[in-house]
Scaffold this motif. Structure first.
Motif, PDB file in Angstrom:
ATOM      1  N   UNK A   1      29.121  34.057 -55.686  1.00  0.00           N
ATOM      2  CA  UNK A   1      30.059  33.385 -54.802  1.00  0.00           C
ATOM      3  C   UNK A   1      29.780  31.929 -54.494  1.00  0.00           C
ATOM      4  N   UNK A   2      28.633  31.395 -54.894  1.00  0.00           N
ATOM      5  CA  UNK A   2      28.341  29.979 -54.646  1.00  0.00           C
ATOM      6  C   UNK A   2      29.191  29.124 -55.589  1.00  0.00           C
ATOM      7  N   UNK A   3      29.686  27.971 -55.114  1.00  0.00           N
ATOM      8  CA  UNK A   3      30.480  27.113 -56.011  1.00  0.00           C
ATOM      9  C   UNK A   3      29.778  26.779 -57.318  1.00  0.00           C
ATOM     10  N   UNK A   4      28.458  26.591 -57.275  1.00  0.00           N
ATOM     11  CA  UNK A   4      27.729  26.324 -58.514  1.00  0.00           C
ATOM     12  C   UNK A   4      27.433  27.601 -59.300  1.00  0.00           C
ATOM     13  N   UNK A   5      27.905  28.726 -58.795  1.00  0.00           N
ATOM     14  CA  UNK A   5      27.856  29.969 -59.557  1.00  0.00           C
ATOM     15  C   UNK A   5      29.121  30.175 -60.360  1.00  0.00           C
ATOM     16  N   UNK A   6      30.269  29.687 -59.804  1.00  0.00           N
ATOM     17  CA  UNK A   6      31.537  29.923 -60.505  1.00  0.00           C
ATOM     18  C   UNK A   6      32.157  28.680 -61.143  1.00  0.00           C
ATOM     19  N   UNK A   7      31.913  27.476 -60.611  1.00  0.00           N
ATOM     20  CA  UNK A   7      32.511  26.291 -61.242  1.00  0.00           C
ATOM     21  C   UNK A   7      31.992  26.045 -62.658  1.00  0.00           C
ATOM     22  N   UNK A   8      30.690  26.200 -62.928  1.00  0.00           N
ATOM     23  CA  UNK A   8      30.234  26.041 -64.314  1.00  0.00           C
ATOM     24  C   UNK A   8      30.888  27.037 -65.264  1.00  0.00           C
ATOM     25  N   UNK A   9      31.186  28.238 -64.778  1.00  0.00           N
ATOM     26  CA  UNK A   9      31.862  29.230 -65.614  1.00  0.00           C
ATOM     27  C   UNK A   9      33.254  28.748 -66.006  1.00  0.00           C
ATOM     28  N   UNK A  10      33.928  28.097 -65.063  1.00  0.00           N
ATOM     29  CA  UNK A  10      35.257  27.548 -65.365  1.00  0.00           C
ATOM     30  C   UNK A  10      35.165  26.452 -66.421  1.00  0.00           C
ATOM     31  N   UNK A  11      34.109  25.654 -66.354  1.00  0.00           N
ATOM     32  CA  UNK A  11      33.910  24.604 -67.369  1.00  0.00           C
ATOM     33  C   UNK A  11      33.715  25.232 -68.741  1.00  0.00           C
ATOM     34  N   UNK A  12      32.867  26.253 -68.815  1.00  0.00           N
ATOM     35  CA  UNK A  12      32.631  26.907 -70.095  1.00  0.00           C
ATOM     36  C   UNK A  12      33.922  27.509 -70.652  1.00  0.00           C
TER      37      UNK A  12
END
Length: 441
Positions: free
Chosen positions: A200-211
């Motif tokens: 749930x941390x933004x740096x847990x899900x935002x990198x996934x969106x980039x990938x």
């Protein structure tokens, strides 16, 4: 020009190859890796002495379940036109991943389909998946909490935890493979939400969106675009979509750092150490971007660099493999990465299903028994007598279920008409409306 199918296969097998190469050294320091494999580190699969295979980790296991959830959503949409939010279906597929971590094959294989606690994936029928491969504790605890508390809220709006581990990014590639993106806010948010199911941390899900954005662009673009341009576009689109969210500047900075380092003359060892160890999602992404840029047309060089460091080698290898596999394609990979790879044929089957998409719809008379079996009845191979009987009973329970308001597949087994009448329905395709039995979304 590589075919779309070749790119799908490349990204799926590439991710599994990087995962399997790195899994053997996941918890080793670089010094320990070199001490065991030589100065260049690990450069070939370490084969399991029992099976003769290069074992995959939980990264590839969860990637397969992500793909299954994507295809369930596609099938449901084409059969009904509504209720096909892929994030919800992927979450349901993860229930089955939890099952293979906790139960044995007989229990999972015979689990009633579309039940409260699972039964959404034909992967339950694959015996080799019933093996714990260092599963992430955050993934297990989050999925358990979702099941226990019947959570169905937006994981971006109501985070399940504050974790930014790499357990979200390492499994999200199939979302990017399947859905084309063009600066699309919904795509970016949904890709992030797939990771946010457990992280749930933004740096847990935002990198996934980039990938997911990078993989989608590489697969769906008609022209071959330099990877650096794709990376920078993905960074800008995701940071704009999540503008105002905590840590956006941190994400932007580490991506820029990875791009910058890929262009200098220092060794991979030094540059990767500058980016981190990959245990958290933004570092996993940064290492994968760095290795993919430096070895843009060298799949082997890229995944070898991605796993030879002090950190989370299987995840950095998997994400690098997803990216480089989409670039070089399955046919462009060295055969050694395809040979002896555990579940190679299953991964290839899932990749082909992703490339083709659901071939049936409510508006067509076209039938595809294989697709119906896997993504409607949720079984892998030809149905056993027990499985066929379960489906027959479910079909004959439709009216009773509607009247009783039942939602549990287990309950449906107590309601059925005559066997012969049900068999006739089954043989002529009467099971098509099986989705109507339950409120799945």
């Amino acid at each position: 020009m590589k075919s779309k199918q070749d790119k799908f296969r490349g990204s799926m097998i590439g991710g599994a190859a990087g995962d399997a190469l790195g899994y053997a050294v996941e918890f080793m320091t670089l010094d320990a890796i070199r001490g065991k494999y030589g100065e260049k580190g690990i450069t070939n699969y370490e084969l399991d002495p029992k099976t003769g295979k290069a074992l995959i980790s939980d990264d590839t296991q969860m990637t397969l379940f992500t793909a299954n959830g994507v295809l369930l959503a596609d099938t449901f949409f084409l059969m009904h036109g509504v209720g096909s939010n892929p994030v919800n279906w992927i979450q349901k597929a993860y229930y089955d991943w939890l099952t293979i971590q906790m139960e044995d094959y007989e229990l999972g294989h015979n689990m009633p389909r579309y039940s409260y606690g699972g039964g959404y994936s034909w992967l339950l029928d694959v015996p080799e998946l019933y093996s714990r491969r260092a599963p992430g504790g955050t993934c297990i605890s989050a999925i358990r909490e979702i099941l226990l508390n019947d959570r169905c809220d937006d994981p971006l709006e109501n985070p399940i935890n504050d974790s930014k581990g790499c357990g979200g990014i390492m499994r999200v590639a199939p979302f990017g493979m399947f859905y084309p993106v063009d600066m699309d806010v919904k795509f970016i948010r949904d890709a992030g939400a797939v990771a946010a199911i457990t992280h749930g941390h933004p740096l847990g899900y935002m990198p996934a969106a980039v990938l997911a954005y990078i993989v989608s662009k590489l697969i769906w673009s008609e022209a071959e675009t330099p990877l650096k341009s794709v990376v920078l576009e993905a960074k800008n689109a995701v940071c704009e979509t999540f503008s105002g969210t905590a840590c956006v500047d941190d994400l932007r900075a580490i991506i820029d750092r990875a791009v910058e380092l890929s262009e200098n003359g220092d060794s991979d060892e030094i540059n990767i150490r500058r980016l981190g160890e990959g245990w958290v999602a933004e570092e996993t992404l940064a290492i994968a971007i760095y290795c993919s840029l430096r070895y843009e047309h060298d799949f082997s060089g890229g995944i070898i660099a991605a796993v030879n460091h002090d950190g989370d080698s299987d995840s950095t290898g998997a994400v690098t493999g997803n990216i480089l596999g989409a670039i070089c394609g399955y046919e462009g990979m060295d055969p050694k990465w395809k040979e002896n790879l555990e579940l190679h044929d299953v991964i290839l089957e899932m990749a082909d299903d992703l490339a083709n998409g659901c071939p049936i719809s409510e508006y067509s008379n076209h039938r595809d028994p294989d697709w119906e079996r896997k993504y409607i009845h949720i079984y892998w191979r030809e149905l056993t007598a027990r499985q066929k009987n379960w489906i027959i009973m479910a079909v004959n329970a439709r009216e009773t279920a509607d009247e009783a308001g039942l939602k549990s597949v287990g309950e449906l087994q107590y309601y059925h008409d005559t066997y012969n009448e049900a068999m006739e329905l089954f043989e002529r395709g009467g099971v098509w409306p099986i989705f109507d039995l339950w409120e799945l979304d």
